[in-house]
Design a protein around this motif. Structure first.
Motif, short mmCIF file in Angstrom:
data_model
loop_
_atom_site.label_atom_id
_atom_site.label_comp_id
_atom_site.label_asym_id
_atom_site.label_seq_id
_atom_site.Cartn_x
_atom_site.Cartn_y
_atom_site.Cartn_z
N GLY A 135 0.79 -1.23 0.00
CA GLY A 135 0.00 0.00 0.00
C GLY A 135 0.82 1.27 0.00
O GLY A 135 0.27 2.36 0.20
N GLY A 136 2.12 1.14 -0.23
CA GLY A 136 2.98 2.32 -0.26
C GLY A 136 3.27 2.76 -1.68
O GLY A 136 2.82 2.15 -2.65
N GLN A 137 4.03 3.83 -1.77
CA GLN A 137 4.45 4.34 -3.07
C GLN A 137 5.96 4.48 -3.04
O GLN A 137 6.53 4.96 -2.05
CB GLN A 137 3.79 5.70 -3.33
CG GLN A 137 3.82 6.10 -4.80
CD GLN A 137 2.82 7.22 -5.08
OE1 GLN A 137 1.88 7.42 -4.32
NE2 GLN A 137 3.01 7.95 -6.15
N VAL A 138 6.62 4.06 -4.12
CA VAL A 138 8.07 4.14 -4.23
C VAL A 138 8.41 4.87 -5.53
O VAL A 138 7.97 4.46 -6.60
CB VAL A 138 8.74 2.75 -4.23
CG1 VAL A 138 10.26 2.89 -4.21
CG2 VAL A 138 8.27 1.91 -3.05
N ILE A 146 12.50 7.35 -2.73
CA ILE A 146 11.59 7.84 -1.69
C ILE A 146 10.46 6.84 -1.57
O ILE A 146 9.69 6.65 -2.52
CB ILE A 146 11.00 9.23 -2.03
CG1 ILE A 146 12.10 10.24 -2.41
CG2 ILE A 146 10.13 9.74 -0.88
CD1 ILE A 146 13.06 10.57 -1.32
N ALA A 147 10.32 6.18 -0.42
CA ALA A 147 9.24 5.24 -0.18
C ALA A 147 8.41 5.74 0.99
O ALA A 147 8.96 6.10 2.04
CB ALA A 147 9.80 3.85 0.12
N ALA A 148 7.09 5.80 0.80
CA ALA A 148 6.21 6.37 1.82
C ALA A 148 4.79 5.86 1.62
O ALA A 148 4.45 5.37 0.53
CB ALA A 148 6.23 7.90 1.72
N PRO A 149 3.93 5.99 2.64
CA PRO A 149 2.51 5.69 2.42
C PRO A 149 1.96 6.56 1.30
O PRO A 149 2.36 7.71 1.15
CB PRO A 149 1.86 6.04 3.77
CG PRO A 149 2.97 5.98 4.77
CD PRO A 149 4.20 6.41 4.03
N LYS A 150 1.03 6.01 0.51
CA LYS A 150 0.52 6.72 -0.67
C LYS A 150 -0.01 8.11 -0.34
O LYS A 150 0.20 9.07 -1.08
CB LYS A 150 -0.60 5.90 -1.32
CG LYS A 150 -0.10 4.88 -2.32
CD LYS A 150 -1.25 4.16 -2.98
CE LYS A 150 -0.72 3.06 -3.89
NZ LYS A 150 -1.74 2.09 -4.26
N ASP A 151 -0.74 8.23 0.81
CA ASP A 151 -1.42 9.50 1.07
C ASP A 151 -0.48 10.63 1.48
O ASP A 151 -0.88 11.79 1.46
CB ASP A 151 -2.52 9.32 2.13
CG ASP A 151 -2.02 8.66 3.40
OD1 ASP A 151 -0.87 8.20 3.41
OD2 ASP A 151 -2.78 8.62 4.39
N VAL A 152 0.76 10.31 1.83
CA VAL A 152 1.70 11.39 2.20
C VAL A 152 2.89 11.48 1.25
O VAL A 152 3.73 12.36 1.38
CB VAL A 152 2.22 11.24 3.65
CG1 VAL A 152 1.08 11.26 4.66
CG2 VAL A 152 3.08 9.98 3.82
N HIS A 153 2.96 10.58 0.29
CA HIS A 153 4.14 10.51 -0.58
C HIS A 153 4.41 11.84 -1.28
O HIS A 153 5.55 12.30 -1.35
CB HIS A 153 3.98 9.39 -1.61
CG HIS A 153 5.22 9.13 -2.41
ND1 HIS A 153 5.52 9.81 -3.56
CD2 HIS A 153 6.25 8.27 -2.22
CE1 HIS A 153 6.66 9.38 -4.05
NE2 HIS A 153 7.13 8.44 -3.26
#
Length: 356
Positions: free
Chosen positions: A308-311, A334-341
């Motif tokens: 469920g993350g974004q890279v 940069i890898a982070a949760p989708k809603d804060v990426h």
């Protein structure tokens, strides 16, 4: 023809499990057989042994597939003592479950065939066909230092990562244990440690305890919801040569993050944020000509995205594994949760842009 990649996943999990057990046996020995490659990164007998075991399993099950792997057997061919040490390790590395061993093709037949297997990782990669990417010990310096490391395997089909497996023997089995500063430095594989992460495109990501025989049952993992980005825990490389740590501090300040970063080696960082133990992973360019290798990111990238993350890279572009052995079209990760990426990318670009 569509495939669910269940056979590929099973082979990859068992192969990484067997190779990770080999690296654990080396982790506990004092004579790690360190060499220096031309790029000055340390190589150990664990790297060679793990690569041989993984390639043996892939060759047995998927003989037509290409393989991109980090090591070559040249040093072993020129050093009989080192070759015999690695061969001894490989001979001893067996899963206790005979049916699991059968799936992997059983033991390697000779030291010479072991060397030939290691050298089968010489594919140039690219955007056509099935190509496996192997990092037999990702985070070799962490491994030597007694920190985190990972055994990494990813399958790319036409340049797109379809299957990823990470063996992290020094991470906690529990997905709910939070990421702490000491986790990257004082690693042990004592009781409650040792985890396999896996992901298949479109099917989500899982973790399971590292076992000595057949596979343990997997549990679905997911990135942790992050209501306030200022509460985030971010992780980065231990080595300053791998990520610009001073830029990370400025980015954290822009995002209001006050917790110190957790510095740890290897793709264990991807696994840690995928299961919600941490939130962000920053790998910032240290110099303009630095190019990432595909084996350092393929499995971790898919694991985070399936959780469920974004890279992306620092410009917000997806990592592109179709250009051969390197991510030459990308800079940083940069890898982070989708809603804060997107917020993280804004902060990254503000800091990096101010240096232009």
């Amino acid at each position: 023809m569509a495939t669910d990649y269940s056979h590929e996943l099973n082979v990859a999990l068992l192969a990484v499990q067997r190779a990770t057990l080999l690296t654990k046996s080396v982790f506990h020995s004092h004579a790690k057989g360190t060499l220096n490659k031309s790029d000055a990164s340390p190589v150990t007998i664990g790297d060679f042994g793990a690569q041989a075991l993984i390639i043996a399993a892939l060759q047995h099950n998927f003989p037509e597939d290409e393989i991109v792997a980090e090591e070559e057997a040249k040093d072993l061919r020129e050093n009989d003592s080192l070759k015999n040490t690695v061969w001894g390790l490989v001979q001893d590395a067996k899963l206790s479950d005979s049916s699991a061993e059968q799936i992997l093709g059983g033991p390697i037949k000779s030291a010479e065939s072991m060397l030939d297997l290691i050298d089968k990782g010489d594919s140039k990669g690219g955007n056509k066909g099935r190509i496996w990417a192997i990092d037999p010990i990702d985070g070799t310096k962490g491994f030597l230092r007694g920190g985190q490391y990972a055994v990494c395997l990813g399958l790319m089909v036409d340049g797109d990562v379809k299957v990823g497996v990470l063996g992290c023997p020094n991470l906690p089995v529990s997905d709910s244990e939070p990421l702490t500063e000491s986790m990257g430095a004082d690693a042990t594989d004592s009781e409650g440690k040792g985890v396999l992460f896996s992901a298949v495109q479109g099917q989500g990501a899982q973790s399971r305890p590292l076992a000595k025989g057949g596979l343990e049952t997997g549990s679905k993992i997911a990135m942790k919801p992050l209501a306030n980005i200022a509460d985030a825990t971010f992780c980065e490389s231990v080595e300053a040569g791998h990520s610009n740590q001073s830029d990370s501090v400025q980015i954290a300040n822009k995002l209001g993050i006050t917790k110190p970063s957790v510095r740890m080696d290897s793709q264990a960082k991807y696994g840690s944020i995928a299961r919600g133990a941490g939130d962000l992973y920053l790998r910032l360019p240290v110099r303009k000509d630095y190019v990432e290798k595909i084996w350092d990111h393929a499995a971790g990238d898919l694991t985070v995205r399936e959780a469920g993350g974004q890279v992306t890279d620092v410009e917000g572009k997806r990592l592109d594994f179709s250009y051969g052995r390197t991510l030459k079209e990308n800079k940083g990760v940069i890898a982070a949760p989708k809603d804060v990426h997107s917020h993280v990318i804004d902060a990254v670009q503000a800091v990096l842009g101010s240096k232009q």
